[in-house]
Write an enzyme that holds these catalytic residues in place. Structure first.
Site, PDB file in Angstrom:
ATOM      1  N   GLU A 111      16.699  15.628  25.060  1.00 30.77           N
ATOM      2  CA  GLU A 111      17.502  14.443  25.383  1.00 30.77           C
ATOM      3  C   GLU A 111      16.985  13.812  26.664  1.00 30.77           C
ATOM      4  OE1 GLU A 111      21.543  15.905  25.859  1.00 30.77           O
ATOM      5  OE2 GLU A 111      21.186  17.264  24.187  1.00 30.77           O
ATOM      6  N   LYS A 113      17.608  12.530  30.403  1.00 31.78           N
ATOM      7  CA  LYS A 113      18.550  12.856  31.470  1.00 31.78           C
ATOM      8  C   LYS A 113      18.978  11.527  32.095  1.00 31.78           C
ATOM      9  CE  LYS A 113      19.169  16.134  35.224  1.00 31.78           C
ATOM     10  NZ  LYS A 113      19.626  15.336  36.357  1.00 31.78           N
ATOM     11  N   ASP A 115      20.779   8.921  34.529  1.00 26.19           N
ATOM     12  CA  ASP A 115      21.005   8.970  35.965  1.00 26.19           C
ATOM     13  C   ASP A 115      22.234   8.138  36.312  1.00 26.19           C
ATOM     14  OD1 ASP A 115      20.436   9.856  38.422  1.00 26.19           O
ATOM     15  OD2 ASP A 115      18.762   8.504  38.802  1.00 26.19           O
ATOM     16  N   TYR A 222      26.580  13.479  26.005  1.00 22.21           N
ATOM     17  CA  TYR A 222      25.552  14.470  25.696  1.00 22.21           C
ATOM     18  C   TYR A 222      26.081  15.870  25.376  1.00 22.21           C
ATOM     19  CZ  TYR A 222      26.224  15.194  30.695  1.00 22.21           C
ATOM     20  OH  TYR A 222      26.773  15.400  31.925  1.00 22.21           O
ATOM     21  N   LYS A 309      12.054  17.365  35.290  1.00 19.58           N
ATOM     22  CA  LYS A 309      12.101  16.187  36.161  1.00 19.58           C
ATOM     23  C   LYS A 309      10.793  15.421  36.118  1.00 19.58           C
ATOM     24  CE  LYS A 309      16.047  16.556  38.463  1.00 19.58           C
ATOM     25  NZ  LYS A 309      16.764  16.013  39.534  1.00 19.58           N
ATOM     26  N   CYS A 403      17.726 -12.014  67.913  1.00 19.14           N
ATOM     27  CA  CYS A 403      17.268 -12.633  66.676  1.00 19.14           C
ATOM     28  C   CYS A 403      15.785 -12.972  66.779  1.00 19.14           C
ATOM     29  CB  CYS A 403      18.078 -13.894  66.404  1.00 19.14           C
ATOM     30  SG  CYS A 403      17.511 -14.783  64.961  1.00 19.14           S
ATOM     31  N   CYS A 406      15.654 -17.053  66.854  1.00 19.66           N
ATOM     32  CA  CYS A 406      16.262 -17.933  67.850  1.00 19.66           C
ATOM     33  C   CYS A 406      16.610 -17.182  69.129  1.00 19.66           C
ATOM     34  CB  CYS A 406      17.511 -18.604  67.287  1.00 19.66           C
ATOM     35  SG  CYS A 406      18.892 -17.485  67.086  1.00 19.66           S
ATOM     36  N   CYS A 421      22.933 -12.489  63.261  1.00 20.30           N
ATOM     37  CA  CYS A 421      22.661 -13.464  64.305  1.00 20.30           C
ATOM     38  C   CYS A 421      23.818 -14.451  64.274  1.00 20.30           C
ATOM     39  CB  CYS A 421      21.345 -14.187  64.045  1.00 20.30           C
ATOM     40  SG  CYS A 421      21.187 -15.660  65.070  1.00 20.30           S
ATOM     41  N   CYS A 427      20.056 -21.520  64.462  1.00 23.12           N
ATOM     42  CA  CYS A 427      19.032 -20.552  64.091  1.00 23.12           C
ATOM     43  C   CYS A 427      18.295 -21.057  62.846  1.00 23.12           C
ATOM     44  CB  CYS A 427      19.733 -19.219  63.815  1.00 23.12           C
ATOM     45  SG  CYS A 427      18.619 -17.896  63.349  1.00 23.12           S
TER      46      CYS A 427
END
Ligand code: AMP
Ligand code: ZN
Length: 665
Positions: A111, A113, A115, A222, A309, A403, A406, A421, A427
């Site tokens: 099957e 896996k 996530d 599953y 895995k 920033c 600016c 900012c 800006c």
């Protein structure tokens, strides 16, 4: 038929349509007709409360609020899985299994896996009773009301199966839905979700189940856990579970040997990126349930199963520099600028570092060698620093205090992951970003003006805010670099035409934080004019449909700012629509309620936007891409060939502009 029978018939019918659509991927009713039947059932249930059923399809929309999730002890422990990483590991596992069983007569299921977040669904007498998260394996949180909103999970099983059992599975967020959720968040000026898995498990813990019902969650199953001995093998129990309504992916395969198992592994390692959801490996299980029982469990995992895995594709490269990006809302995102490197078929040059906490957590510094990974995920991410390669001259990263654009001191409000900012009106990227948002397709939809030109106009000092657009003259624009007289004229015409854009779009265009396209529509409908909206108190705001505290506060902040009010007054003086027009109120009907349209090609009688507006004014929905949910495609000249094939494949009705006009008149 008496009322009870009628109610039952409607429930069965709706459950069946849900199953066909969400499990089999095969729609057997239009959204419109489904809604009509659902409404009918709702009405009957309301009139006849004695027939209430917590598992009725009407209960899926949510509405319950859970403040604290109850802890529930699992009847059967939820184990984790041992991992393997190579063919040799798999052979070793096979040998161990054979030794315990004293037999080599084995068969395996393979099957994917999935996530996401593991879930345990309890059924008694074929009725869904509760859903509990895995928690620590011994006990988890009860999230029944939230899980109930996931349409692919059957709430009652009529057909021949087993009556008392637990279904184990994974709640996932398919990639398409995840990407869409993030697009909406960006549009609303919110931070993007990091990955589908965390978003899926976070969704299960939302307090308001109607919020959960809006998220495109799915549940893949599953394992069937039961004392009933009806099925002899794991495979058989899953195949039957699918038949009675559970979403058991068809990818499950039987294998006689580890070589066959390994073929499955290799196939999905190469093809997993084609799946609509993320997978991080394969799970191999001994198929015979009697043998499973003999094998039993170690302290943490079943002996009869093992995970394989996938190796996430990973490379190392040098981080040259950390730079900071300023978004249109002023949010700062640190960016890792990397030595270009090939990864999973693409060249990676940059990766987001998200925020200051992430930089601290990784202890990442300029000139470090870093590991970059692309797992199931689409966006590359930096996993870790290779500390063995850290230079002696290395110095810890000091997060930007000002920033980059600016030089204003950055601020970080409690509870916010990001720095901001605060220099909203001074800006550059915020100014440009806000104007770009203003002119964008879903907002003022200004033809003849693009994002780069906005930046150029700002640099030349011709515009400082979106109101300035309406003061632009052709003569001012022509001298600009790469600007021909014709395109300058088009631009001014485009700006002029935008004065006709309806109020709800103007409202969205203003770029008020958290006020996305949908929220803007809701606000426009409720308050009818900008003046009403700007005058509204917090209490009045939260009374409107779907307006929460956060949006309300953001609108209050916006209206408290004098500069914003001056901008709005200027927009008014240029003749923009700042209230819902009388005719639009008049022209609204429910003729297309529940129907989803895609508009494609070139039209003659209506402009594309007029067409879209006509759809929405009549209660229909406009969607950008064709899917199973699409009811009609309004096709103009030169509709793209790929759209046409897709529409034909999905059996979506294709109608002409004239057909559409006839439909609404
Ligand atoms: P781990 O968390 O790495 O120990 O892996 C165990 C988890 O994998 C289980 O709790 C399940 O939630 C999840 N899982 C995903 N797909 C499957 C599958 N096909 N069979 C069993 N477990 C799965
Ligand atoms: Zn700034």
């Amino acid at each position: 038929m008496n009322t009870e029978e009628k109610i039952q018939q409607l429930r069965d019918e709706l459950n069946n349509h849900n199953y066909n659509y969400y499990v089999l991927d095969n729609a057997t009713i239009s959204d419109f007709d489904f809604d009509i039947k659902l409404k009918e059932l709702e009405k009957l249930e309301k009139e006849n409360p004695i027939f209430f059923d917590a598992n009725s399809p009407t209960q899926r929309v949510g509405g319950t609020v859970t403040k604290n999730f109850k802890t529930v002890v699992h009847k059967n422990r939820m184990y984790s899985l041992d991992n393997s990483y190579s063919k040799e590991d798999l052979f070793d596992w096979e040998k161990r299994v054979e030794k315990v069983l004293g037999s080599t007569d084995l068969e395996f299921t393979c099957e994917l896996k999935f996530d996401g977040a593991s879930i345990n669904l309890t059924y008694e007498n074929g009725q869904f009773i509760k859903a509990v998260t895995r928690g620590d394996g011994f006990q988890g949180d009860e999230v029944t009301n939230n899980v109930k909103t996931i349409r692919s999970i059957p709430l009652s099983i009529k057909k021949d199966f087993i009556s008392d059992f637990e279904m184990r599975g994974e709640i996932i967020l398919p990639l398409e839905g995840f990407i869409k959720m993030n697009e909406e968040r960006l549009e609303n000026g919110e931070e993007e979700y990091r990955n589908p898995r965390n978003t899926a498990s976070g969704s299960l813990k939302l307090q308001d189940s109607s919020e959960v019902s809006k998220r495109p969650l799915d549940c893949l199953l599953y394992q069937v856990v039961t004392l009933e001995r009806k099925y002899k093998t794991h495979f058989e129990s899953l195949e039957n579970a699918r038949k009675v309504g559970f979403k058991v992916p068809k990818s499950i395969k039987l294998a006689k040997t580890i070589d066959e198992v390994y073929n499955f592994v290799n196939y999905w390692d190469a093809n997993r990126h084609e799946l609509p959801y993320e997978t991080d490996g394969i799970v191999i299980k001994v198929n015979n349930l009697q043998q499973q029982e003999e094998l039993g469990y170690t302290a943490k995992a079943p002996r009869w199963a093992i995970a394989y895995k996938f190796k996430a594709e990973q490379v190392s490269t040098i981080l040259n520099e950390i730079t900071y990006q300023v978004g249109r809302t002023g949010a700062i995102t640190p960016v890792a600028n990397l030595n270009p490197v090939q990864l999973a078929g693409t060249t990676v040059k940059r990766a987001s570092l998200h925020n200051a906490d992430q930089i601290d957590k990784l202890d990442i510094r300029e000139k470090d060698t870093v590991f970059v990974e692309k797992g199931g995920e689409i966006i590359p991410k930096i996993i870790a620093v290779d500390f063995t390669k850290r230079l002696e001259t290395s110095i810890p990263t000091i997060y930007a205090t000002n920033c980059p654009e600016c030089n204003t001191a950055l601020v970080r409000t409690e509870g916010d992951a990001k720095h901001y900012c605060p220099n909203e009106f001074g800006c550059a990227p915020q100014i440009t970003g806000r104007i770009q948002h203003f002119i964008s397709r879903k907002a003022m939809d200004i033809d003849g003006l693009g994002g780069e030109t906005v930046d150029l106009l700002r640099k030349e000092g011709l515009i400082q805010n979106y109101a300035d657009l309406y003061d632009l003259k052709v003569e001012q624009v022509i001298p600009l670099e790469r600007m021909a007289e014709k395109s300058a004229q088009n631009m001014i015409t485009g700006i002029e035409k935008s004065k006709e854009i309806p109020f709800e779009k103007v409202l969205f265009a203003l770029g008020i934080r958290f006020v996305g396209e949908t929220v803007a529509k809701k606000l426009a409908k409720h308050f009818k004019s900008i003046d009403n909206l700007m005058k509204a108190t917090f209490e009045e705001l939260v009374k409107a449909d779907e307006i929460g505290d956060r949006i309300a506060q953001s609108i209050i902040d916006f209206s408290n700012n004098l500069e914003n009010m001056q901008l709005i007054n200027r927009l008014r003086s240029y003749g923009l629509r700042l209230e819902v027009s009388a005719e639009s109120l008049e022209n609204q009907t429910d003729k297309l309620l529940g129907q989803v349209f895609v508009v494609s090609g070139v039209f003659h009688q209506l402009s594309r936007n007029e067409l879209k507006k006509a759809i929405e004014d009549n209660g229909g929905k406009v969607s950008a891409s064709i899917s199973k949910k699409t009811n009609f495609i309004v096709a103009g000249d030169n509709m793209g060939p790929s759209k046409l094939t897709k529409a034909q494949d999905l059996g979506v009705s294709i109608i002409s502009e004239q057909d559409f006009i006839d439909k609404i008149n």
